[in-house]
Scaffold this motif. Structure first.
Motif, short mmCIF file in Angstrom:
data_model
loop_
_atom_site.label_atom_id
_atom_site.label_comp_id
_atom_site.label_asym_id
_atom_site.label_seq_id
_atom_site.Cartn_x
_atom_site.Cartn_y
_atom_site.Cartn_z
N UNK A 1 -38.87 29.39 20.57
CA UNK A 1 -38.29 28.93 21.85
C UNK A 1 -36.94 28.23 21.68
N UNK A 2 -35.92 28.79 22.30
CA UNK A 2 -34.58 28.19 22.33
C UNK A 2 -34.13 28.17 23.78
N UNK B 1 -26.33 26.21 20.16
CA UNK B 1 -26.96 25.91 18.88
C UNK B 1 -25.87 25.63 17.87
N UNK B 2 -26.24 24.98 16.78
CA UNK B 2 -25.27 24.54 15.79
C UNK B 2 -24.46 25.70 15.24
N UNK B 3 -23.12 25.54 15.25
CA UNK B 3 -22.23 26.52 14.63
C UNK B 3 -22.01 27.79 15.41
N UNK B 4 -22.41 27.84 16.66
CA UNK B 4 -22.33 29.06 17.44
C UNK B 4 -21.80 28.74 18.84
N UNK C 1 -49.51 27.59 22.98
CA UNK C 1 -49.19 27.72 21.55
C UNK C 1 -47.74 28.14 21.41
N UNK C 2 -47.19 27.85 20.23
CA UNK C 2 -45.83 28.25 19.86
C UNK C 2 -45.91 28.92 18.50
N UNK C 3 -45.18 30.04 18.33
CA UNK C 3 -45.04 30.64 17.01
C UNK C 3 -43.57 30.59 16.61
N UNK C 4 -43.31 30.27 15.35
CA UNK C 4 -41.96 30.18 14.80
C UNK C 4 -41.84 31.19 13.66
N UNK C 5 -40.76 31.96 13.67
CA UNK C 5 -40.57 32.97 12.63
C UNK C 5 -39.92 32.41 11.37
N UNK C 6 -38.96 31.49 11.53
CA UNK C 6 -38.27 30.89 10.39
C UNK C 6 -37.40 29.75 10.91
N UNK C 7 -36.69 29.09 10.01
CA UNK C 7 -36.06 27.82 10.39
C UNK C 7 -34.58 27.91 10.72
N UNK C 8 -33.98 29.08 10.86
CA UNK C 8 -32.58 29.15 11.27
C UNK C 8 -32.43 28.57 12.68
N UNK C 9 -31.27 28.01 12.95
CA UNK C 9 -31.09 27.21 14.17
C UNK C 9 -31.25 28.02 15.45
N UNK D 1 -34.64 35.46 5.25
CA UNK D 1 -34.56 34.31 4.36
C UNK D 1 -34.63 33.06 5.22
N UNK D 2 -34.51 31.90 4.62
CA UNK D 2 -34.54 30.66 5.40
C UNK D 2 -33.54 29.66 4.84
N UNK D 3 -33.02 28.84 5.73
CA UNK D 3 -32.10 27.77 5.35
C UNK D 3 -31.78 26.95 6.59
N UNK D 4 -31.80 25.63 6.44
CA UNK D 4 -31.45 24.77 7.57
C UNK D 4 -30.45 23.69 7.16
#
Length: 388
Positions: free
Chosen positions: A159-160, A165-168, A187-195, A254-257
């Motif tokens: 959910x956004x 969002x940061x950098x965009x 419920x909430x599902x998250x795929x990965x941690x990018x902003x 991949x992932x990175x925050x």
């Protein structure tokens, strides 16, 4: 990779003998991955489309029996994970030469001429459809954010609801489903941690006891924000909530925050299965590759695949992590999915393709593949569809 729960049992639920990543040591670095690329994929990068056996229902390419599904793990289980998931990468992360080329070419945004098409992006906010416990319905809020109604639950994906969002640059279309019009979020599902997939301001709007399903290694982020019902899963693991099954499946990403947490948490998609067997696959963020056929083999009969089609240009930079529209259509065939709903376009300008190109190309690829037009749910932002 070995992981350990607090019950002191050790297992490797994310590993399969036929999974390419399973044979690689957990210490494999992106540099070494570049020399092992042939071991990380069992399918060509972009195979040519073959004519479907049925224009209305793509058949699955694999004939092997489906592997057994994992037993659901306890909800909100506290677990211990490795510090890094670099060994799950299916392509090396960009090195210094790629970074230099990217900086030199500077092709990260569409031309000014193509941005004039922003008003042509379809936006049609409408009330959410009425549903009951036997109804599956999806509503596109924009980007990778969906309101999925399944098995009597309301589930949000990545959910956004933030304007920026940061950098965009700020979003180019409004949120398709006003937050005030949401029913209770179950419920909430998250795929990965990018902003653009994990948005702290949006998540702060939720009650802290909302059940949240996240990739391995990401639970601490939610615990620090006082969420109390956080379930972390590895690839091919599952949990159940009120009869709905939540399976976490692999993705080519991949992932990175932050500057210091590259691949410290996992990435993937979600297969949601209702008590009556209806299935929705949410791919999250992913490039094209062998995981789609593996997912389709393990979860046959996917009724709807929510697949990304945007943020793909330049291809030399993004092909390993983002599908283009033609690859998304191939993925539908690999999955054996009955229908596809495109996402990850028309919301944030993340790459260089013209803003309308993902839609026009996916329509053309779908027609070229000979698939039934009714099975392509190219929803406007704010649009909804109900599974018959």
């Amino acid at each position: 990779m070995t992981q350990q729960s607090e019950s002191t049992t050790t297992s490797t639920p994310g590993r399969e003998d036929d999974d390419p990543a399973s044979s690689l040591p957990s210490t494999l670095s992106p540099t070494r991955l570049s020399t092992q690329s042939s071991a990380l994929s069992t399918a060509p990068r972009a195979p040519a489309l073959s004519p479907p056996r049925s224009a209305s229902l793509p058949s699955h390419p694999l004939e092997a029996p489906s592997p057994p599904l994992a037993e659901p793990r306890p909800l909100a289980e506290r677990r211990v994970w490795p510090r890094t998931f670099h060994d799950r990468l299916t392509a090396p992360l960009p090195g210094l030469m790629a970074m230099a080329r990217f900086a030199r070419e500077g092709a990260i945004r569409p031309t000014r001429e193509s941005l004039v098409d922003i008003p042509l992006i379809p936006v049609e906010p409408a009330p959410l459809p009425r549903v009951d416990a036997r109804t599956v319905a999806v509503s596109w809020a924009g980007h990778a954010s969906w309101v999925v109604r399944i098995g009597g639950l309301t589930v949000l994906t990545d959910p956004v609801w933030s304007r920026r969002i940061l950098g965009t640059p700020a979003r180019i279309t409004p949120v398709g489903v006003p937050w005030s019009e949401l029913p209770r979020v179950d419920a909430v599902v998250i795929s990965h941690n990018h902003y653009d997939h994990l948005d702290a301001p949006t998540l702060r709007r939720l009650p802290r006891d909302t059940p949240v399903f996240v990739p391995a290694g990401l639970g601490g982020w939610f615990h620090r924000r006082r969420f109390t019902a956080v379930t972390e899963l590895d690839w091919w693991e599952a949990a159940e909530l009120d009869g709905v099954r939540f399976d976490f499946v692999p993705a080519h990403h991949w992932s990175k925050r932050t500057l210091t947490d590259t691949c410290h948490s996992l990435w993937g998609g979600w297969v949601l299965t209702a008590p009556d067997g209806q299935r929705v696959y949410f791919a999250g963020d992913t490039g094209y590759g062998h995981w789609f056929s593996r997912i389709g083999q393990r979860y046959p009969g996917i009724d709807l695949a929510l697949l990304p089609i945007g943020a793909y240009d330049p291809r030399w930079w993004l092909s390993d992590v983002h599908c283009d529209p033609e690859e998304a259509v191939r993925a539908v065939r690999d999955l054996g999915a009955r229908r596809m709903a495109p996402m990850h376009w028309g919301t944030f300008v993340l790459s260089a393709e013209p803003v309308l190109e993902p839609l026009t190309r996916v329509l053309a690829a779908w027609e070229k593949a000979g698939l039934d037009r009714a099975d392509l749910w190219d929803l406007p932002v704010g649009g909804s569809r109900v599974l018959a």
